[in-house]
Design a protein around this motif. Structure first.
Motif, PDB file in Angstrom:
ATOM      1  N   CYS A 105       0.834  -1.201   0.000  1.00 56.33           N
ATOM      2  CA  CYS A 105       0.000   0.000   0.000  1.00 56.33           C
ATOM      3  C   CYS A 105       0.871   1.254   0.000  1.00 56.33           C
ATOM      4  O   CYS A 105       0.571   2.238  -0.690  1.00 56.33           O
ATOM      5  N   SER A 106       1.955   1.215   0.754  1.00 59.53           N
ATOM      6  CA  SER A 106       2.883   2.345   0.789  1.00 59.53           C
ATOM      7  C   SER A 106       3.493   2.586  -0.586  1.00 59.53           C
ATOM      8  O   SER A 106       3.588   3.730  -1.054  1.00 59.53           O
ATOM      9  N   ARG A 107       3.905   1.513  -1.236  1.00 62.38           N
ATOM     10  CA  ARG A 107       4.493   1.645  -2.570  1.00 62.38           C
ATOM     11  C   ARG A 107       3.454   2.134  -3.577  1.00 62.38           C
ATOM     12  O   ARG A 107       3.774   2.918  -4.481  1.00 62.38           O
ATOM     13  N   ALA A 108       2.224   1.664  -3.417  1.00 67.21           N
ATOM     14  CA  ALA A 108       1.161   2.081  -4.335  1.00 67.21           C
ATOM     15  C   ALA A 108       0.895   3.577  -4.233  1.00 67.21           C
ATOM     16  O   ALA A 108       0.583   4.236  -5.232  1.00 67.21           O
ATOM     17  N   SER A 109       1.035   4.123  -3.029  1.00 69.92           N
ATOM     18  CA  SER A 109       0.750   5.549  -2.835  1.00 69.92           C
ATOM     19  C   SER A 109       1.686   6.431  -3.652  1.00 69.92           C
ATOM     20  O   SER A 109       1.349   7.571  -3.979  1.00 69.92           O
ATOM     21  N   ALA A 110       2.858   5.892  -3.979  1.00 67.86           N
ATOM     22  CA  ALA A 110       3.822   6.662  -4.773  1.00 67.86           C
ATOM     23  C   ALA A 110       3.652   6.426  -6.270  1.00 67.86           C
ATOM     24  O   ALA A 110       4.319   7.086  -7.079  1.00 67.86           O
TER      25      ALA A 110
ATOM     26  N   LEU B 237      -1.704  -4.268  -7.128  1.00 72.86           N
ATOM     27  CA  LEU B 237      -1.153  -4.187  -8.479  1.00 72.86           C
ATOM     28  C   LEU B 237      -0.496  -2.837  -8.733  1.00 72.86           C
ATOM     29  O   LEU B 237       0.477  -2.739  -9.493  1.00 72.86           O
ATOM     30  N   SER B 238      -1.005  -1.791  -8.081  1.00 74.83           N
ATOM     31  CA  SER B 238      -0.447  -0.450  -8.269  1.00 74.83           C
ATOM     32  C   SER B 238       0.921  -0.295  -7.626  1.00 74.83           C
ATOM     33  O   SER B 238       1.639   0.664  -7.904  1.00 74.83           O
ATOM     34  N   ALA B 239       1.284  -1.228  -6.757  1.00 74.06           N
ATOM     35  CA  ALA B 239       2.588  -1.155  -6.093  1.00 74.06           C
ATOM     36  C   ALA B 239       3.732  -1.481  -7.049  1.00 74.06           C
ATOM     37  O   ALA B 239       4.899  -1.194  -6.749  1.00 74.06           O
ATOM     38  N   ASN B 240       3.399  -2.091  -8.192  1.00 73.53           N
ATOM     39  CA  ASN B 240       4.421  -2.493  -9.169  1.00 73.53           C
ATOM     40  C   ASN B 240       5.494  -3.375  -8.530  1.00 73.53           C
ATOM     41  O   ASN B 240       6.688  -3.222  -8.788  1.00 73.53           O
ATOM     42  N   SER B 241       5.046  -4.280  -7.685  1.00 74.87           N
ATOM     43  CA  SER B 241       5.947  -5.223  -7.009  1.00 74.87           C
ATOM     44  C   SER B 241       5.361  -6.623  -7.163  1.00 74.87           C
ATOM     45  O   SER B 241       4.790  -7.174  -6.213  1.00 74.87           O
ATOM     46  N   PRO B 242       5.473  -7.200  -8.360  1.00 77.75           N
ATOM     47  CA  PRO B 242       4.779  -8.459  -8.646  1.00 77.75           C
ATOM     48  C   PRO B 242       5.165  -9.617  -7.734  1.00 77.75           C
ATOM     49  O   PRO B 242       4.314 -10.426  -7.368  1.00 77.75           O
ATOM     50  N   ARG B 243       6.443  -9.704  -7.370  1.00 73.07           N
ATOM     51  CA  ARG B 243       6.862 -10.818  -6.515  1.00 73.07           C
ATOM     52  C   ARG B 243       6.236 -10.701  -5.129  1.00 73.07           C
ATOM     53  O   ARG B 243       5.721 -11.677  -4.579  1.00 73.07           O
TER      54      ARG B 243
ATOM     55  N   THR C 271       3.561  -9.051  -4.371  1.00 78.65           N
ATOM     56  CA  THR C 271       2.117  -9.231  -4.524  1.00 78.65           C
ATOM     57  C   THR C 271       1.755 -10.709  -4.585  1.00 78.65           C
ATOM     58  O   THR C 271       0.758 -11.148  -4.002  1.00 78.65           O
ATOM     59  N   LYS C 272       2.582 -11.487  -5.270  1.00 78.68           N
ATOM     60  CA  LYS C 272       2.327 -12.926  -5.371  1.00 78.68           C
ATOM     61  C   LYS C 272       2.477 -13.602  -4.016  1.00 78.68           C
ATOM     62  O   LYS C 272       1.698 -14.491  -3.660  1.00 78.68           O
ATOM     63  N   ILE C 273       3.473 -13.185  -3.251  1.00 75.53           N
ATOM     64  CA  ILE C 273       3.661 -13.752  -1.910  1.00 75.53           C
ATOM     65  C   ILE C 273       2.449 -13.446  -1.039  1.00 75.53           C
ATOM     66  O   ILE C 273       1.940 -14.313  -0.320  1.00 75.53           O
ATOM     67  N   LEU C 274       1.980 -12.200  -1.107  1.00 78.93           N
ATOM     68  CA  LEU C 274       0.797 -11.823  -0.327  1.00 78.93           C
ATOM     69  C   LEU C 274      -0.415 -12.639  -0.759  1.00 78.93           C
ATOM     70  O   LEU C 274      -1.206 -13.085   0.084  1.00 78.93           O
ATOM     71  N   GLY C 275      -0.552 -12.847  -2.066  1.00 78.37           N
ATOM     72  CA  GLY C 275      -1.681 -13.628  -2.562  1.00 78.37           C
ATOM     73  C   GLY C 275      -1.680 -15.041  -2.013  1.00 78.37           C
ATOM     74  O   GLY C 275      -2.735 -15.596  -1.688  1.00 78.37           O
ATOM     75  N   GLY C 276      -0.486 -15.619  -1.888  1.00 73.82           N
ATOM     76  CA  GLY C 276      -0.388 -16.965  -1.339  1.00 73.82           C
ATOM     77  C   GLY C 276      -0.830 -17.031   0.110  1.00 73.82           C
ATOM     78  O   GLY C 276      -1.457 -18.005   0.541  1.00 73.82           O
ATOM     79  N   ILE C 277      -0.517 -15.975   0.871  1.00 76.03           N
ATOM     80  CA  ILE C 277      -0.930 -15.935   2.275  1.00 76.03           C
ATOM     81  C   ILE C 277      -2.428 -15.651   2.386  1.00 76.03           C
ATOM     82  O   ILE C 277      -3.151 -16.311   3.137  1.00 76.03           O
ATOM     83  N   ALA C 278      -2.898 -14.664   1.618  1.00 75.21           N
ATOM     84  CA  ALA C 278      -4.306 -14.268   1.696  1.00 75.21           C
ATOM     85  C   ALA C 278      -5.241 -15.389   1.253  1.00 75.21           C
ATOM     86  O   ALA C 278      -6.383 -15.473   1.720  1.00 75.21           O
TER      87      ALA C 278
END
Length: 227
Positions: free
Chosen positions: A99-104, A146-152, A154-161
């Motif tokens: 979320c922090s990265r997305a804000s930028a 997705l707006s964070a532009n950090s695909p790896r 994001t994928k890790i978070l998806g696995g946990i969520a």
């Protein structure tokens, strides 16, 4: 449990749907800690073959919700409050960073998409257990991640969520309203471009979701089999 005999479901999706239903059954108290889960009756209840049920059990075993015992099958794990606290803590840390990265990185299109999401959520918030409400809440997080532009990451978070008991969560009184209010706060911080506030609000938001789950389980007496 409802049936999952829809022929349009692919193998991977079917396994995921079966796993989701089993998580809900565990958290709702239908299956107790230590209870062995018989594949054939579950497959019959869900209207599927044994194969996706076995695959779903392996998924749940990898998540720690069930344990596999040689020559005996799968049994519900003794999940503790600490286990769930850890799960949502890690999810909150990663979600907050994204979320922090997305804000930028927010574009006008992303801001508009989030604004529209919040407006649509407002229109269906009274439909407490609707599929549309659940999809909108999930979509809010997906847009940000997705707006964070950090695909790896994001994928890790998806696995946990994906391990969250989403169906059970949707049934908790007050959870959807709280999430909606917190989504507005997160949106405002994102639009401000406040990276630290965005991170903190998202971490708190996900932590609150975990709190709802743990409190609901306490009210259902879930922990009496463990504590």
């Amino acid at each position: 449990m409802p049936t999952l005999s829809d022929p349009s479901l692919g193998r991977t999706q079917l396994r995921s749907e079966v796993a989701s239903h089993l998580r809900t059954a565990i958290f709702s108290g239908q299956f107790k800690p230590g209870e062995f889960l018989r594949l054939s009756p579950i497959a019959h209840q869900l209207g599927v073959s044994i194969t996706p049920v076995r695959e779903a059990m392996l998924t749940l075993a990898s998540e720690g919700y069930v344990v596999q015992e040689p020559r005996r099958g799968f049994a519900v794990a003794n999940l503790t409050r600490g286990d769930l606290n850890d799960q949502f803590y890690v999810q909150g840390m990663i979600g907050g960073e994204l979320c922090s990265r997305a804000s930028a990185n927010l574009t006008d299109e992303t801001i508009e998409a989030l604004s529209q999401n919040i407006e649509e959520t407002k229109n269906v918030i009274h439909q407490k257990h609707s599929v549309q409400l659940k999809l909108l809440i999930n979509e809010f997080h997906r847009i940000i991640n997705l707006s964070a532009n950090s695909p790896r990451l994001t994928k890790i978070l998806g696995g946990i969520a994906s391990q969250n008991p989403t169906e059970f969560l949707a049934q908790i009184e007050g959870q959807a309203d709280a999430s909606y209010r917190e989504h507005i706060e997160i949106y405002d911080a994102l639009v401000e471009g406040n990276t630290e506030k965005s991170r903190d609000l998202m971490f708190d938001h996900i932590s609150h979701i975990g709190g709802f789950v743990i409190d609901a389980l306490s009210q259902k007496g879930f922990w009496r089999h463990i504590d």
